[in-house]
Each structure stands twice: as structure tokens, then as C-alpha cells.
Design a protein around this motif. Structure first.
Motif, mmCIF file in Angstrom:
data_model
loop_
_atom_site.group_PDB
_atom_site.id
_atom_site.type_symbol
_atom_site.label_atom_id
_atom_site.label_comp_id
_atom_site.label_asym_id
_atom_site.label_seq_id
_atom_site.Cartn_x
_atom_site.Cartn_y
_atom_site.Cartn_z
ATOM 1 N N HIS A 24 32.520 35.309 41.956
ATOM 2 C CA HIS A 24 33.239 36.546 41.676
ATOM 3 C C HIS A 24 34.368 36.269 40.690
ATOM 4 O O HIS A 24 34.894 35.152 40.617
ATOM 5 N N SER B 107 37.410 37.031 40.767
ATOM 6 C CA SER B 107 38.661 36.598 41.389
ATOM 7 C C SER B 107 38.681 35.079 41.569
ATOM 8 O O SER B 107 39.741 34.447 41.484
ATOM 9 N N LEU C 266 35.019 33.574 46.241
ATOM 10 C CA LEU C 266 36.075 34.549 45.995
ATOM 11 C C LEU C 266 37.421 33.851 45.854
ATOM 12 O O LEU C 266 37.630 32.768 46.409
ATOM 13 N N GLU D 211 41.485 37.807 47.239
ATOM 14 C CA GLU D 211 40.364 38.740 47.418
ATOM 15 C C GLU D 211 39.713 38.540 48.779
ATOM 16 O O GLU D 211 39.362 39.503 49.464
ATOM 17 N N ARG D 212 39.559 37.306 49.200
ATOM 18 C CA ARG D 212 38.959 37.042 50.505
ATOM 19 C C ARG D 212 39.858 37.552 51.631
ATOM 20 O O ARG D 212 39.391 38.125 52.618
ATOM 21 N N GLY E 128 37.305 41.055 50.771
ATOM 22 C CA GLY E 128 36.327 41.148 49.696
ATOM 23 C C GLY E 128 34.940 40.681 50.062
ATOM 24 O O GLY E 128 33.947 41.144 49.490
#
Length: 245
Positions: free
Chosen positions: A32, A34, A108, A112-113, A117
């Protein structure tokens, strides 16, 4: 070059899902933005995210679905278009991605995690399309069609038969209001784990009685699954009652 841990994670993802794809491509499909942005900001590595692969995968998905519908079903152009849109929707693709455990394997950024996410519909659906692109780039179009059919065949059949529901909560509410003049309510039964790795279990109740349960990494996902199970249970009950009359 993948690190030992990255290669291990990609290999496990491909193994459990029966994916034949170049490991570098599979890794990129799971990256991803991010994650790649975080690496770049920290001065570690410059990597390409899965955004370009998602773009390619989206096109491969549309053509794969179109070919499947054309070859396997006798449908009009308009019906094929509607079904392709339904089966290729973010909701369906994210559901399939959850079944494939993409959320456990996607790379990620930490932020974000922590914000959930790994269970966000848009991230899961986009990553599925990127993984499809990895299959296409590795093995070609026919392998991509086979991959799409293996992951989406149930949804295709449901859509063709007019049985595919994309919003279980709304469908459940419509059913209960029409049949029982009552609206369902949702209650969190379980809420555990650290903020970055939460797990929820939700029950859906009708007139004080539980009619379905669902689990997921977000309340929203758990509620949708609980509503799905409630719909299945209530529909079976109504069918049985109708047959006994």
C-alpha cells in the motif's frame, strides 16, 4: 530485493490462496502507498506502491468478468453490464479479499494499520485488483480469468440469479419491517485487542431475541456479517413456514 520476512509473508499469502505469481510482483501488489511512503520518508527504501498494478488489475477484472459472463451465461448486453458492475463492486471485492485474508498480509504504514486500514473496504478491494494484475503479468489472461472465476464464481451465480445482496443491513431491515413490523438492533458482544488490531463480535436482535452474529476487524464489518447470517436464518424460517401452510 525482498527481505527475508517480506518474502516469507508473500510466500505464505500465495500458498494459502493458491496463487501462482512472480514473488516480486506479488510483493508489489501487497504494498500500500502508506507503506512505501513511510519507507521513503524514513530513508530506508524507494519502492513502488500497488497503485499502478491496481489500475491494471481493474481492467483485467472487467474483461475477465465480461468473458466469463459471455461464455457461461445467455444474457443480454444490459444484464451482463449490470452483473459485471455488481460483482466487480468494492463491496464484493472487499468480501473476497477478507476471505483471502489480504488484510493480514497487505503491507501498510504504521499509522494506516492503527486506523484500521487492514479492514478498510477500499484498501482490500484495490489490493485484490493489484494481486490479479500480478497473476496477469506472470501467467497471462487465461490464468487471470481462471483466478477471477475461482474467487468470484459464487457471487457471479448469485448475481445472475438475482440473489446478490450488497448491503445486508438494509436488506434485513426491509425484511423485518415488512414481515414483522419491527426493526433490528445491533449490540457489540465482544470488543478485544489493541487499537491497531481490534476484533469485534456483534449480535443482531429482533424483538429482544438474537437472530444473527458476525465477527470482524471493524464494527461495520461485523454488523454486515451478522445481518447476513440473520437474513439467511430468517429466510429459511419463512420458507419453512410457507411450506407448512
Amino acid at each position: 530485493m525482498l527481505s527475508v520476512e517480506e518474502e516469507k509473508q508473500v510466500n505464505e499469502f500465495c500458498r494459502i490462496n493458491g496463487i501462482e505469481a512472480n514473488r516480486e510482483l506479488a510483493f508489489r501488489a501487497l504494498c500500500h502507498s502508506s507503506f512505501t511512503n513511510e519507507l521513503a520518508q524514513n530513508g530506508e527504501r524507494i519502492l513502488e506502491s500497488n497503485e499502478r498494478m491496481e489500475f491494471l488489475g481493474d481492467a483485467v477484472l472487467e474483461l475477465s468478468l465480461a468473458k466469463t459472463l459471455f461464455d457461461e451465461y445467455s444474457l443480454s448486453e444490459g444484464d451482463m453490464s449490470k452483473i459485471r458492475a455488481m460483482v466487480g463492486s468494492e463491496k464484493v471485492l472487499s468480501d473476497v479479499a477478507r476471505f483471502m485474508r489480504i488484510g493480514d498480509f497487505v503491507f501498510l504504514g504504521k499509522g494506516e494499520r492503527q486506523m484500521g486500514g487492514s479492514d478498510r473496504d477500499s484498501i482490500l478491494a484495490d489490493t485484490f485488483e493489484a494481486v490479479l494484475a500480478a497473476v496477469f503479468l506472470t501467467s497471462g489472461f487465461e490464468a487471470s480469468v481462471s483466478f477471477v472465476q475461482s474467487k468470484l464464481c459464487d457471487y457471479i451465480d448469485q448475481a445472475v440469479n438475482g440473489e446478490l445482496i450488497l448491503d445486508y443491513k438494509t436488506s434485513l431491515q426491509e425484511l423485518t419491517q415488512a414481515r414483522f413490523s419491527s426493526r433490528p438492533s445491533y449490540e457489540t458482544i465482544l470488543d478485544e485487542g489493541p487499537p491497531q488490531d481490534k476484533w469485534f463480535k456483534v449480535g443482531v436482535f429482533l424483538d429482544g431475541k438474537i437472530v444473527g452474529e458476525g465477527e470482524g476487524r471493524t464494527k461495520k464489518a461485523a454488523e454486515q456479517l451478522a445481518a447476513k447470517h440473520a437474513l439467511e436464518a430468517l429466510s429459511k424460517g419463512l420458507d419453512k413456514a410457507g411450506a407448512e401452510k
